[in-house]
Design a protein around this motif. Structure first.
Motif, PDB file in Angstrom:
ATOM      1  N   ASP A   1       0.820  -1.224   0.000  1.00  0.00           N
ATOM      2  CA  ASP A   1       0.000   0.000   0.000  1.00  0.00           C
ATOM      3  C   ASP A   1       0.850   1.270   0.000  1.00  0.00           C
ATOM      4  O   ASP A   1       0.327   2.377  -0.195  1.00  0.00           O
ATOM      5  CB  ASP A   1      -0.909   0.034   1.248  1.00  0.00           C
ATOM      6  N   ILE A   2       2.151   1.119   0.245  1.00  0.00           N
ATOM      7  CA  ILE A   2       2.978   2.298   0.485  1.00  0.00           C
ATOM      8  C   ILE A   2       3.246   3.134  -0.768  1.00  0.00           C
ATOM      9  O   ILE A   2       3.147   4.366  -0.743  1.00  0.00           O
ATOM     10  CB  ILE A   2       4.342   1.871   1.105  1.00  0.00           C
ATOM     11  N   ALA A   3       3.565   2.454  -1.881  1.00  0.00           N
ATOM     12  CA  ALA A   3       4.118   3.151  -3.052  1.00  0.00           C
ATOM     13  C   ALA A   3       3.325   4.383  -3.502  1.00  0.00           C
ATOM     14  O   ALA A   3       3.909   5.474  -3.642  1.00  0.00           O
ATOM     15  CB  ALA A   3       4.300   2.160  -4.200  1.00  0.00           C
ATOM     16  N   PRO A   4       2.007   4.299  -3.722  1.00  0.00           N
ATOM     17  CA  PRO A   4       1.310   5.500  -4.195  1.00  0.00           C
ATOM     18  C   PRO A   4       1.404   6.667  -3.213  1.00  0.00           C
ATOM     19  O   PRO A   4       1.475   7.830  -3.630  1.00  0.00           O
ATOM     20  CB  PRO A   4      -0.142   5.039  -4.364  1.00  0.00           C
ATOM     21  N   HIS A   5       1.469   6.368  -1.925  1.00  0.00           N
ATOM     22  CA  HIS A   5       1.546   7.438  -0.916  1.00  0.00           C
ATOM     23  C   HIS A   5       2.850   8.228  -1.037  1.00  0.00           C
ATOM     24  O   HIS A   5       2.905   9.394  -0.652  1.00  0.00           O
ATOM     25  CB  HIS A   5       1.419   6.850   0.489  1.00  0.00           C
ATOM     26  N   ARG A   6       3.898   7.557  -1.550  1.00  0.00           N
ATOM     27  CA  ARG A   6       5.184   8.262  -1.666  1.00  0.00           C
ATOM     28  C   ARG A   6       5.068   9.448  -2.620  1.00  0.00           C
ATOM     29  O   ARG A   6       5.745  10.462  -2.464  1.00  0.00           O
ATOM     30  CB  ARG A   6       6.274   7.291  -2.142  1.00  0.00           C
ATOM     31  N   LEU A   7       4.187   9.316  -3.628  1.00  0.00           N
ATOM     32  CA  LEU A   7       3.978  10.439  -4.557  1.00  0.00           C
ATOM     33  C   LEU A   7       3.464  11.652  -3.789  1.00  0.00           C
ATOM     34  O   LEU A   7       3.860  12.790  -4.033  1.00  0.00           O
ATOM     35  CB  LEU A   7       2.926  10.068  -5.626  1.00  0.00           C
ATOM     36  N   VAL A   8       2.560  11.380  -2.856  1.00  0.00           N
ATOM     37  CA  VAL A   8       1.934  12.460  -2.087  1.00  0.00           C
ATOM     38  C   VAL A   8       2.949  13.113  -1.152  1.00  0.00           C
ATOM     39  O   VAL A   8       3.096  14.342  -1.117  1.00  0.00           O
ATOM     40  CB  VAL A   8       0.731  11.891  -1.289  1.00  0.00           C
ATOM     41  N   THR A   9       3.662  12.289  -0.390  1.00  0.00           N
ATOM     42  CA  THR A   9       4.579  12.863   0.599  1.00  0.00           C
ATOM     43  C   THR A   9       5.704  13.639  -0.110  1.00  0.00           C
ATOM     44  O   THR A   9       6.096  14.716   0.328  1.00  0.00           O
ATOM     45  CB  THR A   9       5.167  11.773   1.525  1.00  0.00           C
TER      46      THR A   9
ATOM     47  N   TYR B   1       0.497  -0.795  13.172  1.00  0.00           N
ATOM     48  CA  TYR B   1       1.158  -1.228  11.934  1.00  0.00           C
ATOM     49  C   TYR B   1       0.920  -0.204  10.814  1.00  0.00           C
ATOM     50  O   TYR B   1       1.837   0.132  10.056  1.00  0.00           O
ATOM     51  CB  TYR B   1       0.647  -2.614  11.525  1.00  0.00           C
ATOM     52  N   THR B   2      -0.299   0.325  10.748  1.00  0.00           N
ATOM     53  CA  THR B   2      -0.614   1.339   9.731  1.00  0.00           C
ATOM     54  C   THR B   2       0.280   2.567   9.925  1.00  0.00           C
ATOM     55  O   THR B   2       0.810   3.125   8.949  1.00  0.00           O
ATOM     56  CB  THR B   2      -2.115   1.730   9.824  1.00  0.00           C
ATOM     57  N   ALA B   3       0.466   2.967  11.176  1.00  0.00           N
ATOM     58  CA  ALA B   3       1.310   4.139  11.445  1.00  0.00           C
ATOM     59  C   ALA B   3       2.761   3.869  11.017  1.00  0.00           C
ATOM     60  O   ALA B   3       3.443   4.736  10.459  1.00  0.00           O
ATOM     61  CB  ALA B   3       1.247   4.483  12.925  1.00  0.00           C
ATOM     62  N   LYS B   4       3.207   2.639  11.265  1.00  0.00           N
ATOM     63  CA  LYS B   4       4.575   2.258  10.901  1.00  0.00           C
ATOM     64  C   LYS B   4       4.744   2.316   9.373  1.00  0.00           C
ATOM     65  O   LYS B   4       5.748   2.826   8.850  1.00  0.00           O
ATOM     66  CB  LYS B   4       4.804   0.816  11.387  1.00  0.00           C
ATOM     67  N   LEU B   5       3.723   1.838   8.665  1.00  0.00           N
ATOM     68  CA  LEU B   5       3.764   1.881   7.197  1.00  0.00           C
ATOM     69  C   LEU B   5       3.710   3.335   6.705  1.00  0.00           C
ATOM     70  O   LEU B   5       4.382   3.705   5.739  1.00  0.00           O
ATOM     71  CB  LEU B   5       2.600   1.083   6.594  1.00  0.00           C
ATOM     72  N   ALA B   6       2.919   4.165   7.387  1.00  0.00           N
ATOM     73  CA  ALA B   6       2.821   5.581   7.001  1.00  0.00           C
ATOM     74  C   ALA B   6       4.189   6.241   7.123  1.00  0.00           C
ATOM     75  O   ALA B   6       4.585   7.062   6.281  1.00  0.00           O
ATOM     76  CB  ALA B   6       1.791   6.287   7.882  1.00  0.00           C
ATOM     77  N   LYS B   7       4.908   5.861   8.160  1.00  0.00           N
ATOM     78  CA  LYS B   7       6.254   6.416   8.347  1.00  0.00           C
ATOM     79  C   LYS B   7       7.149   6.015   7.178  1.00  0.00           C
ATOM     80  O   LYS B   7       7.890   6.832   6.625  1.00  0.00           O
ATOM     81  CB  LYS B   7       6.830   5.920   9.682  1.00  0.00           C
ATOM     82  N   ARG B   8       7.029   4.766   6.779  1.00  0.00           N
ATOM     83  CA  ARG B   8       7.847   4.289   5.642  1.00  0.00           C
ATOM     84  C   ARG B   8       7.446   4.976   4.347  1.00  0.00           C
ATOM     85  O   ARG B   8       8.256   5.103   3.427  1.00  0.00           O
ATOM     86  CB  ARG B   8       7.707   2.767   5.488  1.00  0.00           C
TER      87      ARG B   8
ATOM     88  N   GLY C   1       6.841   7.989   4.077  1.00  0.00           N
ATOM     89  CA  GLY C   1       7.391   9.349   4.075  1.00  0.00           C
ATOM     90  C   GLY C   1       6.547  10.365   4.824  1.00  0.00           C
ATOM     91  O   GLY C   1       6.856  11.557   4.822  1.00  0.00           O
ATOM     92  N   TYR C   2       5.482   9.930   5.468  1.00  0.00           N
ATOM     93  CA  TYR C   2       4.671  10.885   6.234  1.00  0.00           C
ATOM     94  C   TYR C   2       5.453  11.367   7.464  1.00  0.00           C
ATOM     95  O   TYR C   2       6.291  10.646   8.008  1.00  0.00           O
ATOM     96  CB  TYR C   2       3.350  10.231   6.676  1.00  0.00           C
ATOM     97  N   ASP C   3       5.122  12.593   7.893  1.00  0.00           N
ATOM     98  CA  ASP C   3       5.770  13.160   9.071  1.00  0.00           C
ATOM     99  C   ASP C   3       5.058  12.727  10.346  1.00  0.00           C
ATOM    100  O   ASP C   3       5.515  13.029  11.448  1.00  0.00           O
ATOM    101  CB  ASP C   3       5.749  14.690   8.983  1.00  0.00           C
TER     102      ASP C   3
END
Ligand code: NAP
Ligand code: SF4
Length: 677
Positions: A82-90, A148-155, A157-159
Motif C-alpha cells: 500500500d505504500i508506493a502510491p503514498h510516496r507520490l503524495v509525501t 502497523y498502519t502508522a509504521k507503514l505511514a512512516k515508511r 514518508g509521512y511526518d
C-alpha cells in the motif's frame, strides 16, 4: 512577510521537528485516496496546497483494516504494497517545505459496508448497516492494526499520523456513552471508555519512535444525547498527552448530530471557546477548527492564545494559495470558502470526487489547467454573474483581452440576491473575490451596458461568451398580475411584504426566501454567536456540564406566518444538499412554517391565494404571494446554430440551462470554457 498576520506565520517547534506556520489543512475526503491509480491526482492536489504555503497537511481518512472502511474497498494501509502510491503524495508536499500527516480513520458504525463494528451493536442513523459489537480479541487486533498502519505511514514518508477520534467515528463511539454501553474494561466510566484510544496512541508511539508526529482529533462537543461533558473531554485530553501525542486536534459534533457545525449559517469561529477551555488543561499544542475561513479570524484566535494552530480544510480547497496571499498582504485576493458544502461534502456523501464550488480546479489540478495563451484573442463576456466572471477572469489570466459587459450597475448576478439571505452572508466574499480578480487580471468591465449582437459584431470580438443568466419564472394563474404577487428577486431586493405570506415553489430559493421572511428586518446579520447558540440549543459555557454540550433550544417567535408549497407530492426540500438541507428544513419547522405538498394553484384574489389540496379548494388568507417557481434562461444574444457557423458564440451557466441553475455548474462551465479558448 505580513506583520498583520504574525501569529499565523510563526513557526511551531515540536522539539524534533518544526512546522513552518500555524495553518493546518484539515482532513477532507476527496475520494481520490480510495484508488491507487488516483494518487498522481492526489499528489498534485496536495502539492499545490503545499506550494501555496500551508504548514501542515492532513490527508483524508485511510483505514487500518477492512472493518474500518467508510465505503466498500475504501483507502486502506495495512500491507507493504500500500505504500508506493503514498510516496507520490509525501514527495509532492515535502518539495515545498510543508509537513504531512496521514489520517487513520476507522469508521466504526458510520461505515457504508457490511463489515461494520462498534463498541456496542447500536445502528447509526446515517448508515443502513447494523454494527457487530467488537470482542476483546478484535479490539486488541485493531490496536495492533493502528500501530502497523502508522509504521507503514512512516515508511511512506509521512511526518506523522492523525488518529481520528471525533465526529462520531469508531474511537468516538468508544469514548462516549452515546454508543458505548459495554460492561467490560472498554466501557463504563471515562477511564474505561478512553482505554481503547489510549492503547492505540501508546502502541503507535512504540511502533514509530519519538520523532514522529502523533496528532489525535478529539471531540470537544459531541452534540448528541449521552455525549461527554467538558470535564470528561479534559480527562481524555490529559490522558492522551500522557500517552504520547504531539498535537491535539479538535472536532465538533458527531455526523449524526442535528445541530449544524460547519454550514454557512454557523458563525465564524463559533466553537473556539471550547478549544481554549481544553488548551488551559494540556501543554501539547492545540488546533482550533470549524468555520475559520479568513485570516482575520485565524489571527485573532492565535493572538489571543485560544489555540496554537488553526485548521482549515474547505478554505484550502477554495484557495490553495490562502497562506501565501496572507503572508504577502493580499487577503483581498483570497477565494473564500462560503461553507456551502455543495461541491465538497455533498459530493463525498454521494460517492463523487470532492471539489469546490468557488474553485473548480480543487482536486482537478491535473485536468483543469490554465495555460498562458500563445495567441491572445479579443473575447467578449456578456453578463457578470458568477458564470461570466469565472469565464472572464480565467480567460484574462491566460493572456486574452477580455471585455465583460453587465447590464446592471454591479457585478454578482444571482449572488447579490443570495447574500441577503440570513446565514448566507459569506456570499459577499465571492463577489469581492471576483471584483478583485477582474481588476488584477485586467478585464475591461463595462457596467450599466446592455449589449446586443450587432454591437458585439461591430466591435469585432474573436469569441463571445453568453452568460446572461436567468429571470425568475412568473406565475400564470387568474389574478397573478395583482400587486401583492412578487417575485423572489423583488422580495430579496427589499420589496415590502405583509405578515401572512404564501411562498410558491419549495426549491432552494423557496426555502431561502422563507428564512429571509421569518426574521425581523432589524435582526443583525450574521446572527451574534450567543443568539445562534440559543437558537440551536448549544450550551454556551465552555466548561459545560450538560451531556454533549446541549441544552433546550429557544426559538424566537417568527415575524410572519408563512405557507411554503409545491405541486409535487414529495417531501419539501428533498432536493436540497445532503449536508445542509436538513438545517434549512429544521429552521422552517422550528418557526412553524406550514409546508404543503401536492398543491395546485388556482387564483389570486383580494382575500388571498386559492389552492386545491387533497381534492378540495382552499383559501389561504395571505397578504403577499412570493413566487419562487424556478427560472427561465435569458439568451437573446445567442445566435441560432446555423448563424453560429464559426462557433464563435458560446453559452454557459443559467443562460444555457435554467432548469438546473446552479452556481457550481456556472463557475465550472465558465472556467472550463475559458481554459480552452
Ligand atoms: P428549483 O430548485 O428548481 O425549485 C423551483 C420550485 O418551483 C420547485 O419547488 C417547483 O416545484 C416549483 N415550480 C417549478 N415550476 C413551477 C411553475 N410553473 N409554477 C409553480 N411552481 C413551479 O429552483 P430554485 O428554488 O429557483 O433554485 C434554483 C437553484 O438554485 C437550485 O437548483 C439550487 O441549485 C440553487 N439553490 C440552492 C440552495 C440550497 O441548496 N440551499 C439555495 C438557493 C438556491 P413543483 O414543480 O413541485 O411545484
Ligand atoms: Fe467551501 Fe463550498 Fe467550496 Fe466546499 S464547495 S470548499 S463549502 S466553497
Amino acid at each position: 512577510m505580513s506583520a498583520s498576520y504574525a501569529h499565523i506565520l510563526k513557526p511551531l517547534h515540536l522539539g524534533f521537528t518544526t512546522i513552518k506556520n500555524r495553518v493546518v489543512m484539515g482532513s477532507m475526503h476527496t475520494g481520490l485516496e480510495d484508488r491507487f491509480y488516483n494518487y498522481p491526482k492526489l499528489a498534485a492536489y496536495f502539492g499545490e496546497r503545499a506550494k501555496g504555503g500551508v504548514g501542515l497537511i492532513i490527508t483524508g481518512g485511510i483505514s487500518p483494516n477492512r472493518q474500518g472502511w467508510l465505503l466498500p474497498a475504501g483507502g486502506t494501509m495495512n500491507t507493504l504494497g500500500d505504500i508506493a502510491p503514498h510516496r507520490l503524495v509525501t514527495h509532492a508536499v515535502h518539495k515545498h517545505g510543508a509537513k504531512i500527516l496521514m489520517q487513520i480513520l476507522h469508521a466504526g458504525r458510520y461505515g457504508y459496508q457490511p463489515f461494520v463494528v462498534s463498541s456496542s451493536p447500536i445502528k447509526s442513523p446515517i448508515s443502513p448497516f447494523k454494527p457487530r459489537q467488537m470482542t476483546e480479541k478484535q479490539i486488541l487486533q485493531t490496536i495492533a492494526d493502528y500501530a502497523y498502519t502508522a509504521k507503514l505511514a512512516k515508511r511512506a514518508g509521512y511526518d506523522g499520523v492523525e488518529i481520528m477520534g471525533s465526529e462520531g467515528y469508531l474511537l468516538n463511539q468508544f469514548l462516549s456513552r452515546h454508543v458505548n454501553q459495554r460492561q467490560d474494561r472498554w466501557g463504563g466510566d471515562i477511564q474505561n471508555r478512553m482505554r481503547f484510544s489510549l492503547e492505540i496512541v501508546k502502541a503507535i508511539r512504540e511502533a514509530v519512535g519519538e520523532k514522529f508526529i502523533i496528532c489525535f482529533r478529539l471531540s470537544l462537543l459531541d452534540l448528541v444525547h449521552d455525549g461527554n461533558t467538558m470535564s470528561e473531554v479534559i480527562v481524555i485530553a490529559q490522558a492522551l498527552e500522557k500517552a504520547g501525542i504531539s498535537l491535539l486536534n479538535t472536532g465538533i459534533g458527531w455526523h449524526e448530530a442535528r445541530i449544524p457545525t460547519i454550514v454557512t449559517s454557523v458563525p465564524r469561529a463559533a466553537f473556539v471557546d471550547y478549544t481554549a477551555e481544553v488548551k488551559k488543561h494540556v501543554s501539547v499544542p492545540v488546533i482550533a477548527s470549524n468555520r475559520i475561513n479568513m485570516p482575520e479570524t485565524a489571527e485573532k484566535i492565535l493572538a489571543s492564545g485560544q489555540a496554537d494552530m488553526v485548521q482549515m480544510a474547505r478554505p484550502l480547497l477554495a484557495d490553495a494559495y490562502w497562506v501565501n496571499k496572507t503572508a504577502t498582504n493580499r487577503v483581498d485576493e483570497i477565494n473564500t470558502c462560503i461553507a456551502c458544502n455543495q461541491a465538497c461534502l455533498d459530493h463525498t456523501f454521494k460517492n463523487q470526487r470532492a471539489t469546490c464550488l468557488v474553485n473548480p480546479r480543487a482536486a482537478y489540478e491535473t485536468e483543469l489547467v490554465y495555460v498562458k495563451t500563445k495567441k491572445a484573442k479579443r473575447i467578449a463576456v456578456v453578463g457578470a454573474g458568477v458564470a461570466g466572471m469565472s469565464a472572464a477572469t480565467v480567460a484574462a489570466s491566460r493572456g486574452h483581452a477580455v471585455t465583460l459587459f453587465e447590464a446592471a450597475a454591479e457585478v454578482g448576478g444571482q449572488f447579490n440576491l443570495a447574500k441577503v439571505v440570513p446565514g448566507k452572508e459569506e456570499f459577499h466574499e465571492t463577489i469581492r473575490y471576483f471584483k478583485v480578480q477582474i481588476e488584477k487580471t485586467g478585464v475591461e468591465l463595462r457596467l450599466n451596458t446592455r449589449v446586443n449582437r450587432e454591437q458585439l459584431e461591430r466591435e469585432g470580438f474573436d469569441e463571445v461568451i453568453v452568460a446572461t443568466g436567468v429571470i425568475p419564472r412568473g406565475l400564470k394563474i387568474e389574478g397573478s398580475d395583482a400587486p401583492q404577487v412578487l417575485s423572489y428577486a423583488e422580495v430579496l431586493r427589499g420589496a415590502p411584504v405583509g405578515l401572512r405570506v404564501a411562498v410558491i415553489g419549495a426549491g432552494g430559493i423557496g426555502f431561502d426566501v422563507s428564512e429571509y421572511l421569518l426574521k425581523p428586518e432589524q435582526q443583525p446579520q450574521p446572527l451574534p454567536l450567543a443568539d445562534w447558540q440559543r437558537e440551536w440549543g448549544i450550551d454556551p459555557n465552555p466548561h459545560y456540564y450538560s451531556e454533549g454540550g446541549m441544552q433546550a433550544a429557544e426559538v424566537e417567535a417568527p415575524v410572519r406566518q408563512i405557507y411554503l408549497m409545491q405541486r409535487k407530492t414529495t417531501t419539501l426540500g428533498a432536493g436540497l444538499g445532503k449536508t445542509s438541507g436538513w438545517v434549512h428544513r429544521a429552521q422552517l419547522k422550528k418557526h412553524a412554517v406550514k409546508m404543503l405538498r401536492g398543491v395546485q394553484y388556482k387564483a389570486v384574489t383580494d382575500e388571498g391565494l386559492w389552492i386545491e389540496s387533497n381534492g378540495h379548494d382552499q383559501l389561504l388568507r395571505v397578504d403577499t404571494i412570493v413566487v419562487c417557481a424556478g427560472q427561465e434562461s435569458v439568451k437573446d444574444i445567442m445566435p441560432a446554430a446555423e448563424q453560429n457557423t464559426l462557433a464563435k458564440y458560446h453559452i454557459i451557466g443559467g443562460a444555457k440551462l435554467a432548469a438546473e441553475l446552479d452556481a457550481k455548474r456556472a463557475i465550472r462551465e465558465g472556467a472550463e470554457l475559458a481554459a480552452k479558448l
